[in-house]
Design a protein around this motif. Structure first.
Motif, PDB file in Angstrom:
ATOM      1  N   PRO A 103       0.506  -1.473  -0.599  1.00  0.00           N
ATOM      2  CA  PRO A 103       0.067  -0.096  -0.020  1.00  0.00           C
ATOM      3  C   PRO A 103       0.860   1.106   0.212  1.00  0.00           C
ATOM      4  O   PRO A 103       2.214   0.837   0.104  1.00  0.00           O
ATOM      5  N   ASP A 104       0.497   2.635  -0.825  1.00  0.00           N
ATOM      6  CA  ASP A 104       1.161   3.597  -0.593  1.00  0.00           C
ATOM      7  C   ASP A 104       1.293   3.773   0.848  1.00  0.00           C
ATOM      8  O   ASP A 104       2.777   4.734   0.987  1.00  0.00           O
ATOM      9  N   TYR A 105       0.636   3.677   1.966  1.00  0.00           N
ATOM     10  CA  TYR A 105       0.676   4.258   2.658  1.00  0.00           C
ATOM     11  C   TYR A 105       2.006   3.452   3.614  1.00  0.00           C
ATOM     12  O   TYR A 105       2.772   4.119   4.357  1.00  0.00           O
ATOM     13  N   ILE A 106       2.089   2.513   3.135  1.00  0.00           N
ATOM     14  CA  ILE A 106       3.784   1.385   3.925  1.00  0.00           C
ATOM     15  C   ILE A 106       4.564   1.778   2.964  1.00  0.00           C
ATOM     16  O   ILE A 106       5.836   2.289   3.270  1.00  0.00           O
ATOM     17  N   VAL A 107       4.198   2.233   1.591  1.00  0.00           N
ATOM     18  CA  VAL A 107       5.583   2.599   0.828  1.00  0.00           C
ATOM     19  C   VAL A 107       6.374   3.566   1.759  1.00  0.00           C
ATOM     20  O   VAL A 107       7.964   4.124   1.865  1.00  0.00           O
ATOM     21  N   LEU A 108       5.836   4.559   1.673  1.00  0.00           N
ATOM     22  CA  LEU A 108       6.246   5.978   2.440  1.00  0.00           C
ATOM     23  C   LEU A 108       6.921   6.039   3.547  1.00  0.00           C
ATOM     24  O   LEU A 108       7.690   5.925   3.904  1.00  0.00           O
ATOM     25  N   PHE A 109       6.011   4.965   4.461  1.00  0.00           N
ATOM     26  CA  PHE A 109       6.395   5.539   5.867  1.00  0.00           C
ATOM     27  C   PHE A 109       7.922   4.249   6.076  1.00  0.00           C
ATOM     28  O   PHE A 109       8.648   4.271   6.648  1.00  0.00           O
ATOM     29  N   SER A 110       7.214   3.313   5.234  1.00  0.00           N
ATOM     30  CA  SER A 110       9.555   2.321   5.102  1.00  0.00           C
ATOM     31  C   SER A 110      10.059   3.085   4.498  1.00  0.00           C
ATOM     32  O   SER A 110      11.313   3.153   5.230  1.00  0.00           O
ATOM     33  N   THR A 111       9.832   3.996   3.417  1.00  0.00           N
ATOM     34  CA  THR A 111      10.995   4.373   2.821  1.00  0.00           C
ATOM     35  C   THR A 111      11.218   6.099   4.420  1.00  0.00           C
ATOM     36  O   THR A 111      12.760   5.780   3.984  1.00  0.00           O
ATOM     37  N   ILE A 112      10.755   6.210   4.569  1.00  0.00           N
ATOM     38  CA  ILE A 112      10.979   7.308   5.476  1.00  0.00           C
ATOM     39  C   ILE A 112      11.883   6.664   6.820  1.00  0.00           C
ATOM     40  O   ILE A 112      13.063   7.459   6.980  1.00  0.00           O
ATOM     41  N   GLY A 113      11.153   6.455   7.212  1.00  0.00           N
ATOM     42  CA  GLY A 113      12.034   4.798   8.145  1.00  0.00           C
ATOM     43  C   GLY A 113      13.617   4.429   7.527  1.00  0.00           C
ATOM     44  O   GLY A 113      14.619   4.343   8.563  1.00  0.00           O
ATOM     45  N   GLY A 114      13.395   4.014   6.525  1.00  0.00           N
ATOM     46  CA  GLY A 114      14.773   3.201   5.691  1.00  0.00           C
ATOM     47  C   GLY A 114      15.481   3.866   5.719  1.00  0.00           C
ATOM     48  O   GLY A 114      16.794   3.440   6.253  1.00  0.00           O
ATOM     49  N   ILE A 115      15.585   5.402   4.891  1.00  0.00           N
ATOM     50  CA  ILE A 115      16.206   6.475   5.408  1.00  0.00           C
ATOM     51  C   ILE A 115      16.988   7.001   6.663  1.00  0.00           C
ATOM     52  O   ILE A 115      18.089   7.037   6.220  1.00  0.00           O
ATOM     53  N   SER A 116      15.589   7.249   7.323  1.00  0.00           N
ATOM     54  CA  SER A 116      16.577   7.563   8.663  1.00  0.00           C
ATOM     55  C   SER A 116      17.734   6.519   9.351  1.00  0.00           C
ATOM     56  O   SER A 116      18.439   7.411  10.203  1.00  0.00           O
ATOM     57  N   LEU A 117      17.473   4.936   9.663  1.00  0.00           N
ATOM     58  CA  LEU A 117      17.786   4.392  10.193  1.00  0.00           C
ATOM     59  C   LEU A 117      19.118   4.092   8.970  1.00  0.00           C
ATOM     60  O   LEU A 117      20.394   4.111   9.426  1.00  0.00           O
ATOM     61  N   PHE A 118      19.544   3.615   7.517  1.00  0.00           N
ATOM     62  CA  PHE A 118      20.582   3.316   6.832  1.00  0.00           C
ATOM     63  C   PHE A 118      20.741   5.025   5.959  1.00  0.00           C
ATOM     64  O   PHE A 118      22.016   3.562   4.619  1.00  0.00           O
ATOM     65  N   GLY A 119      20.516   6.069   6.043  1.00  0.00           N
ATOM     66  CA  GLY A 119      21.567   6.919   4.692  1.00  0.00           C
ATOM     67  C   GLY A 119      20.304   6.609   3.990  1.00  0.00           C
ATOM     68  O   GLY A 119      19.431   5.827   3.596  1.00  0.00           O
ATOM     69  N   ILE A 120      21.400   6.620   2.288  1.00  0.00           N
ATOM     70  CA  ILE A 120      20.432   6.836   0.987  1.00  0.00           C
ATOM     71  C   ILE A 120      20.018   5.932   0.879  1.00  0.00           C
ATOM     72  O   ILE A 120      19.505   5.213   0.078  1.00  0.00           O
ATOM     73  N   ASN A 121      20.959   3.957   1.005  1.00  0.00           N
ATOM     74  CA  ASN A 121      20.674   3.113   1.363  1.00  0.00           C
ATOM     75  C   ASN A 121      19.065   2.428   1.825  1.00  0.00           C
ATOM     76  O   ASN A 121      18.557   2.037   1.121  1.00  0.00           O
ATOM     77  N   GLY A 122      18.369   3.474   2.390  1.00  0.00           N
ATOM     78  CA  GLY A 122      17.512   2.537   2.923  1.00  0.00           C
ATOM     79  C   GLY A 122      15.882   3.262   2.460  1.00  0.00           C
ATOM     80  O   GLY A 122      15.004   2.474   2.835  1.00  0.00           O
ATOM     81  N   PHE A 123      16.186   3.994   0.991  1.00  0.00           N
ATOM     82  CA  PHE A 123      14.956   3.975   0.465  1.00  0.00           C
ATOM     83  C   PHE A 123      15.005   2.925  -0.242  1.00  0.00           C
ATOM     84  O   PHE A 123      13.158   2.268  -0.762  1.00  0.00           O
ATOM     85  N   VAL A 124      15.894   2.039  -0.209  1.00  0.00           N
ATOM     86  CA  VAL A 124      15.930   0.468  -0.888  1.00  0.00           C
ATOM     87  C   VAL A 124      15.460  -0.952   0.465  1.00  0.00           C
ATOM     88  O   VAL A 124      14.391  -1.855   0.339  1.00  0.00           O
ATOM     89  N   ILE A 125      16.573  -0.676   1.274  1.00  0.00           N
ATOM     90  CA  ILE A 125      15.587  -1.186   3.043  1.00  0.00           C
ATOM     91  C   ILE A 125      14.892  -1.372   2.927  1.00  0.00           C
ATOM     92  O   ILE A 125      13.886  -2.316   3.689  1.00  0.00           O
ATOM     93  N   GLY A 126      14.183   0.030   3.337  1.00  0.00           N
ATOM     94  CA  GLY A 126      13.099  -0.062   4.013  1.00  0.00           C
ATOM     95  C   GLY A 126      11.682  -0.543   3.575  1.00  0.00           C
ATOM     96  O   GLY A 126      11.152  -0.895   4.053  1.00  0.00           O
TER      97      GLY A 126
END
Length: 349
Positions: free
Chosen positions: A303-326
């Motif tokens: 879902p779009d909201y899962i993509v949003l939160f997981s992307t932001i959370g991933g970036i905050s934890l892993f930096g630029i790599n987080g947009f994929v990892i999240g």
């Protein structure tokens, strides 16, 4: 009794050795992760090349790797070089006082006096707020420029990581299927579950990297072009920054173009401000609202909201790599629970 003790001791040793090996590889996490991502993305091409040239895995991996370098690596290096050059020029203009963030803040305050009154009604100390915002603008501008300068100074480290990534990618392209079979055989999760999780990993990684990069390139290019047409200083610099920020769904590129729009209004350039506002909302924003759900949400089945939160959370934890990892962690989380409900509860359709 002895067999049980030996088994537990061996499992403890296995865990300790695995953790130690993980710590050894930790400095190369970025290179390893992107090597895996590139391999997943270009694996279909590797298989296609194999069918054309016969079973020559070394040659097929080399051809695929060279294609990857031509399509991705070389353009990124050229863009990074231009980005660093323009960032250094921007930094020099800030240091020379040609660009003064505090003056920009004062112009915004003079142009929008109603904003101070609105803040006072909400009990906000506007004097301290203005000072904090001004200082933040100065710090943010200098930080951006200095980080750009730092990128130029750390070229050797970047090239070393890039070389390690491409080196590992070659072997993953050549031996990837064998390694997956080995991991499936080693993990005690059940072959069917492991294959399902590996498939989900490949789907999400491919969709997230390709989808987000396409959106980032489109939004960054559109933003840089309009900044260049409107004669905004550093259009390439801000275009690249918008491309990076566009990795954050919904709000990314607007963090740059909307304040610039307000500044144009504050300086009395109503035509340019209106053009940028309409262009940002209708063109740049449309690229995010249309392309991202098609390229990312649909293929990842998130879902779009899962993509949003997981992307932001991933970036905050892993930096630029987080947009994929999240999103990847989110997709594996949902896939794991689906397998659990199917296998253990038997009520998942």
């Amino acid at each position: 009794m002895r067999d049980k003790l030996e088994r537990r001791s061996f499992l403890l040793l296995l865990v300790l050795v695995s953790v130690a090996f993980g710590f050894i590889l930790e400095p190369f996490f970025g290179a390893i992760f992107w090597a895996c991502a590139v391999t997943v993305i270009f694996a279909p091409m590797q298989r296609w090349v194999l069918t054309k040239i016969g079973q020559k895995p070394n040659t097929a991996a080399a051809i695929t790797l060279l294609t990857c370098m031509a399509i991705v690596v070389i353009p990124v290096i050229l863009l990074s070089t231009a980005f660093v050059k323009e960032g250094i020029q921007f930094y020099q203009r800030v240091e020379a006082g040609e660009i003064d963030p505090r003056q920009i803040m004062q112009q915004l305050r003079d142009a929008f006096p109603w904003l101070d009154q609105l803040l006072v009604e909400f009990g906000v100390d506007t004097n301290n707020l203005r000072e904090r915002i001004s200082n933040s603008l100065v710090s943010a501008t200098q930080f951006l420029a200095k980080e750009t300068l730092s990128i130029g100074q750390n070229t050797f480290g970047f090239l070393m990581s890039l070389a390690l990534m491409m080196y590992l990618t070659f072997f993953l392209l050549r031996d990837g299927s064998k390694l997956i079979k080995l991991v499936v055989k080693a993990l005690p999760l059940g072959d069917e579950r492991e294959e399902a999780l590996f498939q989900k990993f490949a789907e999400v990684t491919r969709a997230t990297v390709k989808g987000n990069l396409v959106v980032a390139i489109v939004q960054g290019a559109l933003g840089g072009i309009i900044f260049w047409l409107l004669d905004v200083p550093g259009p390439l610099l801000w275009g690249v920054v918008m491309a990076f920020l566009s990795l954050i769904p919904a709000v990314g590129a607007a963090i740059i173009w909307f304040p610039v729009c307000l500044y144009l209004y504050a300086t009395g350039d109503w035509v340019s401000g209106t053009v940028l506002l309409l262009y940002g909302a209708l063109v740049i924003g449309l690229a995010d609202n249309v392309l991202r759900p098609i390229l990312v949400g649909r293929d990842t089945k998130l879902p779009d909201y899962i993509v949003l939160f997981s992307t932001i959370g991933g970036i905050s934890l892993f930096g630029i790599n987080g947009f994929v990892i999240g999103p990847l962690v989110a997709a594996l989380f949902m896939a794991t629970w689906q397998i659990f409900m199917k296998d253990f509860n038997g009520d998942y359709e």
